[in-house]
Design an enzyme around this catalytic site. Sequence first.
Site, PDB file in Angstrom:
ATOM      1  N   ASP A  79      -0.572  -1.811  -2.866  1.00 39.26           N
ATOM      2  CA  ASP A  79      -0.704  -3.264  -3.075  1.00 39.26           C
ATOM      3  C   ASP A  79      -1.667  -3.424  -4.251  1.00 39.26           C
ATOM      4  OD1 ASP A  79      -0.914  -6.117  -2.785  1.00 39.26           O
ATOM      5  OD2 ASP A  79      -0.280  -5.906  -0.712  1.00 39.26           O
TER       6      ASP A  79
ATOM      7  N   HIS B 103       0.126  -2.707  -7.076  1.00 32.86           N
ATOM      8  CA  HIS B 103       0.610  -3.944  -7.689  1.00 32.86           C
ATOM      9  C   HIS B 103      -0.229  -4.417  -8.871  1.00 32.86           C
ATOM     10  CE1 HIS B 103       2.750  -5.129  -3.639  1.00 32.86           C
ATOM     11  NE2 HIS B 103       3.184  -4.001  -4.151  1.00 32.86           N
TER      12      HIS B 103
END
Length: 374
Positions: free
Chosen positions: A204, A226
Amino acid sequence: MLCFAVFLVITTIVATTASPLYNDTRVEGGCTITSYSQVSNVVKSCTNIIVNGLAVPPGKTLQLDLKSGSTLTFQGTTSFGYGVKWAGPLIFITGNRITVNGASGSKLDGQGPHYWDGKGDANPGKPKFFRIKATGGSYINNIHLLNCPHQCVSIQNSNQLTLSGWNVDVSAGDRNKLGHNTDGFDISSSDTVTIKNSVVKNQDDCVAVNSGKNLHFSNLQCSGGHGLSLSIGMSKTDASKNVVSNVTFSDCTVTNSRNGIHVKTHSDAGHGSVNDITYSNIHLSGITNYGINVQQDYKGGKSTGNPTNNIPIKGLKISKVTGTMSGSNSVAVYVMCGSSGCSNFNWSGVSVSGAKKGSTCKNYKPSGISCKQI
Ligand SMILES: *[C@@H]1O[C@H](CO)[C@@H](O)[C@H](O)[C@H]1NC(C)=O
Ligand SMILES: *[C@@H]1O[C@H](CO)[C@@H](O)[C@H](O)[C@H]1NC(C)=O
Ligand SMILES: *[C@@H]1O[C@H](CO)[C@@H](O)[C@H](O)[C@H]1NC(C)=O
């Protein structure tokens, strides 16, 4: 002679039965914690603490409310037992003017593989790992955090805090895509926080800033996740929780990740503001979705295509972002601003190649790049 011997015996008895000069923890362990039952006494009475090979029981937080000015060192493996579903955190460190170090070869093992199910937030019961509330010139260095069950590090209500030399390794969660929402560093409601010289391998955001000011990130190596993110709009009612200013990311690499740079404001939040953000010297490789993604249309975890002005972004400076994209849907630059949501984006040296789709901008075009206005 006999008299002297009796005297010795008596003084010995007196010395051993009088109230102790030292607490047991000091005598036996010298402020070293090797079992969970020692934690609260040691942190109450010691200012130079060692945590050595500690096994924290399932469902318990290793709560380290350190006395002002304390130093704490982790040695060996600190493990956190698995057995219950809960929200965590597995460890919570608080204090003023504290220094926390990981000794060479030490690690904190969150035992993520027991919890991972590929669903992350969508299936609760996975503990957050490492929560910090530290102030006044505090340092937390050289922590090796292994296999976060869920979000790795959350920094809240902190000021004058520096993290350096962290190794956050959730790369095992890549297997079968089981690790999910394993954010590296989440920061909220904090002032003057530096995170530097650290590695994050996760699934993430490498960094996600939710609120705060004077935040500085440098020399971070991010992979698998991410990207370097700002995500603003956690509160629907309290605008003060949706304010971010003076944030700098410099000299970072982002590899094999969904985004390089991601600035998103939540269109379903209340009001807020984002001011004076700088990204400089960021190197990207293997970015699958967006090299640089600025979006004001984020709602319920998704992009709606309907950007709003509730949290304006003023002053987003980007200089020297270079590298390559991969993947069939890759876009180098994507700007999705509300009708008047973005201003003063000064970009230079953006050179990201290999995208399969063209860069696009809605409602605003930053200086220094070309993008198709949509
Ligand atoms: C021993 O513990 C007590 C109670 O926590 C504390 O007041 C005292 O200062 C400690 N003594 C030493 C020598 O650490
Ligand atoms: C921005 O934050 C940095 C890092 O905390 C600080 O050194 C600098 O003074 C801040 N700049 C402004 C204009 O407040
Ligand atoms: C934009 O950034 C460049 C390079 O950092 C700088 O030289 C220039 O003065 C900036 N322009 C504005 C309008 O802030």
